[in-house]
Design a protein around this motif. Sequence first.
Motif, mmCIF file in Angstrom:
data_model
loop_
_atom_site.group_PDB
_atom_site.id
_atom_site.type_symbol
_atom_site.label_atom_id
_atom_site.label_comp_id
_atom_site.label_asym_id
_atom_site.label_seq_id
_atom_site.Cartn_x
_atom_site.Cartn_y
_atom_site.Cartn_z
ATOM 1 N N ALA A 178 0.837 -1.191 -0.015
ATOM 2 C CA ALA A 178 0.116 -0.111 -0.167
ATOM 3 C C ALA A 178 0.912 1.367 0.040
ATOM 4 C CB ALA A 178 -0.894 0.098 0.988
ATOM 5 N N LEU A 179 1.924 1.146 0.930
ATOM 6 C CA LEU A 179 3.019 2.345 0.828
ATOM 7 C C LEU A 179 3.632 2.670 -0.536
ATOM 8 C CD1 LEU A 179 4.540 1.954 4.296
ATOM 9 C CD2 LEU A 179 2.873 3.585 3.626
ATOM 10 N N GLN A 180 3.816 1.426 -1.126
ATOM 11 C CA GLN A 180 4.667 1.398 -2.409
ATOM 12 C C GLN A 180 3.681 1.809 -3.453
ATOM 13 O OE1 GLN A 180 6.119 -2.232 -4.025
ATOM 14 N NE2 GLN A 180 7.354 -0.894 -5.437
ATOM 15 N N THR A 181 2.426 1.702 -3.483
ATOM 16 C CA THR A 181 1.410 1.951 -4.503
ATOM 17 C C THR A 181 1.533 3.572 -4.311
ATOM 18 O OG1 THR A 181 0.491 -0.122 -4.434
ATOM 19 C CG2 THR A 181 -0.780 1.732 -5.344
ATOM 20 N N MET A 182 1.333 4.037 -2.929
ATOM 21 C CA MET A 182 1.173 5.544 -2.861
ATOM 22 C C MET A 182 2.383 6.262 -3.674
ATOM 23 S SD MET A 182 -0.071 5.542 1.268
ATOM 24 C CE MET A 182 0.250 7.229 1.349
ATOM 25 N N TRP A 268 10.616 0.911 7.567
ATOM 26 C CA TRP A 268 9.199 1.181 7.814
ATOM 27 C C TRP A 268 8.975 3.116 7.707
ATOM 28 C CZ3 TRP A 268 5.078 -1.204 6.291
ATOM 29 C CH2 TRP A 268 5.098 -2.794 6.416
ATOM 30 N N PRO A 269 9.771 3.497 8.703
ATOM 31 C CA PRO A 269 9.483 5.038 8.625
ATOM 32 C C PRO A 269 9.807 5.696 7.290
ATOM 33 C CG PRO A 269 10.353 4.505 10.498
ATOM 34 C CD PRO A 269 10.470 3.283 9.628
ATOM 35 N N ILE A 270 11.003 5.305 6.850
ATOM 36 C CA ILE A 270 11.449 5.764 5.652
ATOM 37 C C ILE A 270 10.290 5.548 4.244
ATOM 38 C CG2 ILE A 270 13.128 5.549 3.704
ATOM 39 C CD1 ILE A 270 15.223 5.219 6.076
ATOM 40 N N TRP A 274 8.149 8.532 2.103
ATOM 41 C CA TRP A 274 8.464 8.722 0.855
ATOM 42 C C TRP A 274 6.977 8.413 0.230
ATOM 43 C CZ3 TRP A 274 11.741 11.101 -1.894
ATOM 44 C CH2 TRP A 274 13.236 10.976 -1.766
ATOM 45 N N ALA A 275 6.076 7.628 0.741
ATOM 46 C CA ALA A 275 4.810 7.591 0.404
ATOM 47 C C ALA A 275 4.099 8.619 0.178
ATOM 48 C CB ALA A 275 4.094 6.203 0.964
#
Length: 296
Positions: A178-182, A268-270, A274-275
């Motif tokens: 989900a973060l990578q998709t953002m 995880w925070p990074i 970035w997302a």
Amino acid sequence: MSTAADPAGTAELAAMAERHGLSRSSARPELPGYLRELWSRRQFIVSYARARTYAMYAGARLGSVWQVLTPLLNAAVYYLAFGVLLGTKNGIPNYPAFLICGMFVFTYTQRSMTEGSRAISLNMSLIRTLHFPRATLPLAYVVNELNQMAVSMGILFLLVGFTDGVSLKWFLVIPALALQTMFNIGMTLIFARLGTFVSDISQLLPFVTRTWLYASGIFFSIPDKLAALDAPPWVIHLLALNPITAYIDIVRRALLDQHEQHQLPYAWPIAAAWAVIALVGGFIYFWRAEDRYGRG
């Protein structure tokens, strides 16, 4: 005399249009209204992404089977080149899963950016014919790549399940992707705008992404390599700021039980930072040129 050469006539027409509630069809809408209109086109985004997926393999004899074969063949080539010939697999447990995980995550972002850079320029006839939020096109390209990523992750789950067994940690793949998709949406919107006004971007991107590929720890363990080089600790913190490195690391954490010794700090925070930065910044950057797409 034409109104184009008559400022007074132009002002009079503008005042008349305003009195009757008319506005420029190409005017950039306000951001909240643009978001609402974009949400109302969600079915179009999904349908257009499906149509692109079908069109990609329509002319191939094996059809959509290539959705499975393509990532597997890519992983096999890189395993032979880096894992076997260059020996990067040494010291990394379950190296095939380690490598394939990195390749799939990287390819998801790479293809979203490269395909999305042509999202506007390849659809000029549609843009000049119909009125709709232009962001629907880059978003459809990301959804198309997300469909491909879902197939790839199914392959990866089978591989890891056979080699390491099933684990509840696999559920962490959901927030990771989900973060990578953002992040992908934001980057795709940025390059969609750049690709519209700078045609050479699509030619330059393969060289940029290839360099990114080799610098993201896909084929080797970054902590192991830096330890072998006796690099100072701050170097690993610097390399961990690479967004792709962070997304690869958090997916590997979720899937590979023996990845602890190869983890990067603050992944995880990074990844979350970035997302948010890419999504918000990319969307605003694309939206600010909304009234310029399709001109010329």
